[in-house]
Design a protein around this motif. Sequence first.
Motif, PDB file in Angstrom:
ATOM      1  N   MET A   1       0.843  -1.196   0.000  1.00 24.84           N
ATOM      2  CA  MET A   1       0.000   0.000   0.000  1.00 24.84           C
ATOM      3  C   MET A   1       0.885   1.257   0.000  1.00 24.84           C
ATOM      4  N   ASP A   2       0.566   2.210  -0.842  1.00 27.32           N
ATOM      5  CA  ASP A   2       1.344   3.449  -0.877  1.00 27.32           C
ATOM      6  C   ASP A   2       1.038   4.294   0.365  1.00 27.32           C
ATOM      7  N   MET A   3       1.995   5.143   0.693  1.00 22.97           N
ATOM      8  CA  MET A   3       1.882   5.951   1.908  1.00 22.97           C
ATOM      9  C   MET A   3       0.610   6.811   1.920  1.00 22.97           C
ATOM     10  N   LEU A   4       0.270   7.423   0.792  1.00 24.75           N
ATOM     11  CA  LEU A   4      -0.916   8.296   0.765  1.00 24.75           C
ATOM     12  C   LEU A   4      -2.177   7.526   1.134  1.00 24.75           C
ATOM     13  N   THR A   5      -2.232   6.252   0.747  1.00 25.14           N
ATOM     14  CA  THR A   5      -3.383   5.406   1.081  1.00 25.14           C
ATOM     15  C   THR A   5      -3.314   4.984   2.540  1.00 25.14           C
ATOM     16  N   LYS A   6      -2.093   4.637   2.950  1.00 28.15           N
ATOM     17  CA  LYS A   6      -1.894   4.157   4.327  1.00 28.15           C
ATOM     18  C   LYS A   6      -2.271   5.220   5.362  1.00 28.15           C
ATOM     19  N   LEU A   7      -2.090   6.488   5.010  1.00 27.84           N
ATOM     20  CA  LEU A   7      -2.437   7.564   5.946  1.00 27.84           C
ATOM     21  C   LEU A   7      -3.937   7.572   6.241  1.00 27.84           C
ATOM     22  N   ILE A   8      -4.721   7.088   5.298  1.00 25.27           N
ATOM     23  CA  ILE A   8      -6.171   7.034   5.490  1.00 25.27           C
ATOM     24  C   ILE A   8      -6.600   5.648   5.973  1.00 25.27           C
ATOM     25  N   HIS A   9      -6.151   4.628   5.239  1.00 23.40           N
ATOM     26  CA  HIS A   9      -6.602   3.254   5.520  1.00 23.40           C
ATOM     27  C   HIS A   9      -5.624   2.564   6.462  1.00 23.40           C
ATOM     28  N   ASN A  10      -5.554   3.071   7.671  1.00 22.02           N
ATOM     29  CA  ASN A  10      -4.675   2.457   8.662  1.00 22.02           C
ATOM     30  C   ASN A  10      -5.536   1.829   9.755  1.00 22.02           C
ATOM     31  N   ALA A  11      -4.857   1.348  10.772  1.00 27.93           N
ATOM     32  CA  ALA A  11      -5.530   0.616  11.849  1.00 27.93           C
ATOM     33  C   ALA A  11      -6.703   1.381  12.462  1.00 27.93           C
ATOM     34  N   SER A  12      -6.716   2.702  12.304  1.00 30.97           N
ATOM     35  CA  SER A  12      -7.699   3.479  13.055  1.00 30.97           C
ATOM     36  C   SER A  12      -8.855   3.992  12.207  1.00 30.97           C
ATOM     37  N   LEU A  13      -8.927   3.610  10.926  1.00 25.95           N
ATOM     38  CA  LEU A  13      -9.971   4.194  10.075  1.00 25.95           C
ATOM     39  C   LEU A  13     -11.366   3.885  10.603  1.00 25.95           C
ATOM     40  N   ILE A  14     -11.595   2.624  10.910  1.00 27.45           N
ATOM     41  CA  ILE A  14     -12.933   2.189  11.321  1.00 27.45           C
ATOM     42  C   ILE A  14     -12.936   1.868  12.819  1.00 27.45           C
ATOM     43  N   ASP A  15     -13.926   2.366  13.520  1.00 28.16           N
ATOM     44  CA  ASP A  15     -14.082   1.996  14.927  1.00 28.16           C
ATOM     45  C   ASP A  15     -14.593   0.560  14.974  1.00 28.16           C
ATOM     46  N   THR A  16     -13.809  -0.301  15.571  1.00 22.09           N
ATOM     47  CA  THR A  16     -14.121  -1.736  15.470  1.00 22.09           C
ATOM     48  C   THR A  16     -15.438  -2.096  16.158  1.00 22.09           C
ATOM     49  N   ALA A  17     -15.804  -1.367  17.210  1.00 23.13           N
ATOM     50  CA  ALA A  17     -17.028  -1.723  17.932  1.00 23.13           C
ATOM     51  C   ALA A  17     -18.293  -1.369  17.155  1.00 23.13           C
ATOM     52  N   THR A  18     -18.265  -0.299  16.357  1.00 20.12           N
ATOM     53  CA  THR A  18     -19.497   0.202  15.734  1.00 20.12           C
ATOM     54  C   THR A  18     -19.425   0.344  14.221  1.00 20.12           C
ATOM     55  N   GLY A  19     -18.225   0.312  13.650  1.00 18.22           N
ATOM     56  CA  GLY A  19     -18.080   0.562  12.218  1.00 18.22           C
ATOM     57  C   GLY A  19     -18.060   2.048  11.883  1.00 18.22           C
ATOM     58  N   ALA A  20     -18.072   2.899  12.874  1.00 18.44           N
ATOM     59  CA  ALA A  20     -18.024   4.353  12.641  1.00 18.44           C
ATOM     60  C   ALA A  20     -16.780   4.718  11.831  1.00 18.44           C
ATOM     61  N   SER A  21     -16.898   5.790  11.028  1.00 18.18           N
ATOM     62  CA  SER A  21     -15.819   6.158  10.098  1.00 18.18           C
ATOM     63  C   SER A  21     -14.648   6.868  10.766  1.00 18.18           C
ATOM     64  N   SER A  22     -14.712   6.997  12.078  1.00 22.05           N
ATOM     65  CA  SER A  22     -13.493   7.420  12.773  1.00 22.05           C
ATOM     66  C   SER A  22     -13.522   6.782  14.146  1.00 22.05           C
ATOM     67  N   THR A  23     -12.315   6.572  14.669  1.00 19.05           N
ATOM     68  CA  THR A  23     -12.184   5.955  15.991  1.00 19.05           C
ATOM     69  C   THR A  23     -12.970   6.757  17.029  1.00 19.05           C
ATOM     70  N   ALA A  24     -13.709   6.079  17.887  1.00 20.47           N
ATOM     71  CA  ALA A  24     -14.457   6.771  18.939  1.00 20.47           C
ATOM     72  C   ALA A  24     -13.493   7.348  19.964  1.00 20.47           C
ATOM     73  N   VAL A  25     -13.910   8.447  20.580  1.00 26.28           N
ATOM     74  CA  VAL A  25     -13.137   9.025  21.673  1.00 26.28           C
ATOM     75  C   VAL A  25     -13.636   8.369  22.957  1.00 26.28           C
ATOM     76  N   TYR A  26     -12.832   7.481  23.496  1.00 23.00           N
ATOM     77  CA  TYR A  26     -13.245   6.723  24.684  1.00 23.00           C
ATOM     78  C   TYR A  26     -12.895   7.497  25.954  1.00 23.00           C
ATOM     79  N   HIS A  27     -13.891   8.231  26.447  1.00 21.07           N
ATOM     80  CA  HIS A  27     -13.712   8.958  27.701  1.00 21.07           C
ATOM     81  C   HIS A  27     -14.001   8.025  28.849  1.00 21.07           C
ATOM     82  N   ALA A  28     -13.037   7.199  29.181  1.00 18.93           N
ATOM     83  CA  ALA A  28     -13.213   6.281  30.308  1.00 18.93           C
ATOM     84  C   ALA A  28     -11.894   6.167  31.033  1.00 18.93           C
ATOM     85  N   SER A  29     -11.937   6.240  32.354  1.00 16.59           N
ATOM     86  CA  SER A  29     -10.699   6.029  33.102  1.00 16.59           C
ATOM     87  C   SER A  29     -10.511   4.556  33.402  1.00 16.59           C
TER      88      SER A  29
END
Length: 382
Positions: A1-29
């Motif tokens: 994968m080229d770098m320009l693609t990797k910057l978008i399609h990396n481990a954090s693109l999809i929130d694994t719990a919900t499929g949301a298009s960005s990682t959720a902000v987990y406000h939990a201690s």
Amino acid sequence: MDMLTKLIHNASLIDTATGASSTAVYHASTFHQHPGETGAWVYSRAGNPTRQALEATIADLEQGSYGFAFASGMAAIAAVMMLFEQGDHVILPRDIYGGTFDLMAQLVARYGLQATYVDLSNLAEVEAHITPRTRGIYIETPSNPTLKITDLRGVADLAHRHGLITIADNTFMSPYLQRPLTMGIDIVVHSATKFLGGHSDVIAGLAVATDPELAARIGKNQKTWGGILGPDDSWLVLRGIKTLGVRMDRAQQNALYLANWFVGRQGIKQVYYPGLAHHPGLQTHMAQALGAGAVLSVVLEDSLNWQAFVEHLQYAIFAVSLGGVETIVSHPATMSHAAMPAPERQRRGVDDNLLRISVGIESINDLIRDFEAALTYVTSLS
Ligand SMILES: *Cc1c(COP(=O)(O)O)cnc(C)c1O
């Protein structure tokens, strides 16, 4: 994968719990546990899903294996410097970032580390300072603010022959342009406040390593000293990283144009930029990086008033820091290097009339018009 693609399609693109298009902000201690077993998440100082998405992303982009996110670049650098023991000797660049210089001064005075500052662009000078107590070499390339180049492969080879750890501060280049771990460097550190965040709206730091044993020790320092990055700021850096490629491409194109525009212009005594044909480190730099980056420095002729020049600029903001979408001009002699005695500053090429320019992504026509008007104005005053 080229770098320009990797910057978008990396481990954090999809929130694994919900499929949301960005990682959720987990406000939990803390995280609910089942008695008798330890869950994947326990307590957010030790690990938080939003921070972990950023840590996985930076490890991937730097082609390392383990990433760590900290509350600032300095927190990342401190956690890495704390890998050394009392009496260990570390070699560092003479034109090191001011904050790292201050940190080392404290580690030397209070915890018995030994530090020697050398011209890291000169491998023979580096080797000449290795002693039986030397344990590490710390690199910044390009350096600040005179953009000197250190040969990453050369230092890594030298260090490995002597059994030393190498650490590279990759803030100025970002993994889009330079990946030190692929050239034998052991640890990369970042001020993610700069190009990775990219919008001058967050303070953050990162560290990446490949070796599991080294990574475990950095992880332990992160957890026990506790200088972790919070979930909101982790999300901001993740958001910034998605546009790192387009921002860097445009900023670098602007910087190259601007650097060439400054060369030979009336009122300009010197231009430092590792993409210029006359830069002594050009060949070494282009053999280890994909471009010259977006930071350059210019020295105004002695007769010109730098304050009047800066005040006349309409677009560039006058501030410390770099790597934002906006052009940022700074004056190292009174800002980043103010604590350094004047003769020491001169020795490092930090002229009183030197201005560092972190070139943004504005229209280059507007930037040129702006710098031209300021230069014409100060020249008319002298
Ligand atoms: C800004 C900077 C740092 C320190 O990072 P903070 O995020 O301000 O703590 C370290 N190294 C370099 C090269 C920097 O530019």
